[in-house]
Design an enzyme around this catalytic site. Structure first.
Site: not given
Ligand code: DNO
Length: 390
Positions: A240, A278, A305, A348-349, A365
């Site tokens: 990551h 990501c 992500h 992802d978020h 999350y």
């Protein structure tokens, strides 16, 4: 791409039933209760897998099998910890889990200074205020030499904060940077005694004198040690990127930009040494052309992500809605879906919205914000698929 969703296990307020209803195909999770450095037993992995499958989904990705600090700074117990890591990989392999996400960031994983930054539309986003971060480094951690790591305008803003931040503001900042953000991802911060700040300082200590070059060598050593077991079980390791993509608190970071990622992939050219692309982390660095990076690294990307940030003056950044960040997510979907079928992707978020803030989800999350993002990304994926067949 396969639609996956990060799930924190049976304690997560988002349940497997909820995920199934919104079209999630694959689950991204970990055995969060097992401390870093300990072996993941095969029966525990099998039980998690069976639970997920009983809800009509698959366990697509492990995020994360955490890499212990002593592996990163090459402490005395490094080989024993790598052996344990290999045993966990073997147990995952036996259970048919083939994709493992991890990171190599010293001590601190992702950094934000605000977990609920109010946006004009009434939602909340994760936010990074560079001056607050500098304030934390200089006046809370009191790290020697910290001042020289910041440009003059950021220092001036940090100095101004020093005059206005109350005790309570300081406590909240410590809670945000150290306790909350790290806690649910990597478990409570170290064992030891003392305040979070003292424990944090103790964790940083072994990195004194560890250069970027040394950290790279330590990653290479780790990867070379685990590649045979990854080959045996066909497990893709996917690193990551650093979030944000810059060195923090005087410790080196080695996955910040295209040159870093190129180095990692070239240093160990085995196809099982892969990348978690990501887009969100990479997009928070002004130096990163995220679409160009996707084009270059798609062949070694094993997990994606999707999200992106907007960059603000003075080095601040905010996590953007999935349709309105600095990265064109449609283009990323084009690039990745041309490269590999069924590449696992999670949004992802997401934003905190529609009551998410009072449920007790982990920061970033929540349910509604990520559900909205997944629906948006699903629409983008459908359009790209149609384009492909025209
Ligand atoms: C933050 C996450 C990271 C990520 C780890 C992977 O929300 O993207 O914490 O899970 O860095 O090891």
């Amino acid at each position: 791409m396969k639609k996956t969703w990060r799930w924190f296990g049976t304690g997560d307020k988002v349940t497997l039933e909820m995920m199934r209803q919104i079209g999630v195909e694959g689950v991204v999770t970990a055995l969060h209760d097992i401390p870093a450095g300990e072996v993941w037993p095969e029966d525990r992995i099998a039980a998690m897998k069976a639970l997920i499958e009983s809800h009509g989904m698959e366990w697509s990705v492990v995020e994360s099998l955490p890499v212990s600090e002593a592996i990163k700074y090459a402490g005395l117990e490094r080989d024993r910890l790598i052996d344990n890591y290999i045993r966990s990989l073997e147990n995952l392999g036996r259970c048919g889990i083939r994709t493992v996400c991890y990171n190599f960031m010293p001590v601190i994983d992702w950094v934000r200074t605000e977990l609920e930054h109010p946006m004009p539309d009434g939602t909340f986003s994760l936010y990074f205020d560079y001056a607050k971060f500098a304030f934390f480094d200089i006046y809370v951690l009191e790290r020697e030499g910290a001042r020289k790591d910041f440009p003059a305008d950021v220092l001036a803003r940090a100095e101004a904060l020093e005059k206005t931040m109350t005790e309570d503001d300081r406590r909240q900042l410590i809670d945000t940077i150290i306790t909350k953000t790290q806690g649910f991802i990597n478990g409570p911060l170290g064992d030891g005694q003392g305040s979070p700040v003292e424990r944090f300082r103790a964790l940083m200590k072994p990195y004194r004198g560890v250069s970027k070059d040394q950290l790279r060598k330590n990653l290479k050593y780790f990867l070379e040690a685990i590649m045979p077991v990854c080959g045996k079980w066909d497990i893709d390791m996917c690193i990551h990127p650093d979030d944000p993509p810059m060195p923090v608190f005087g410790m080196p970071r080695i996955a910040c930009d295209a040159a870093d990622i190129r180095w990692i992939l070239d240093a160990v050219p085995d196809p099982h040494n892969g990348l978690t692309f990501c887009a969100g982390s990479l997009s928070s660095g002004a130096h990163n052309d995220v679409e160009a990076m996707a084009r270059e690294f798609a062949p070694r990307t094993r997990f994606v992500h999707l999200r992106s940030c907007n960059l603000l003056p003075g080095g601040d950044f905010v996590e953007a809605p999935h349709t309105a960040g600095r990265v064109d997510l449609v283009e990323l979907i084009r690039i990745f879906s041309a490269c590999r079928d069924s590449l696992p992707m999670r949004v992802d978020h997401g934003k905190t919205m529609l009551g998410d803030q009072s449920v007790g989800y982990n920061p970033g999350y929540g349910f509604h914000g990520r559900m909205l993002a997944l629906a948006q990304v699903e629409g983008m994926m459908a359009a790209v698929k149609k384009e492909k067949h025209q």
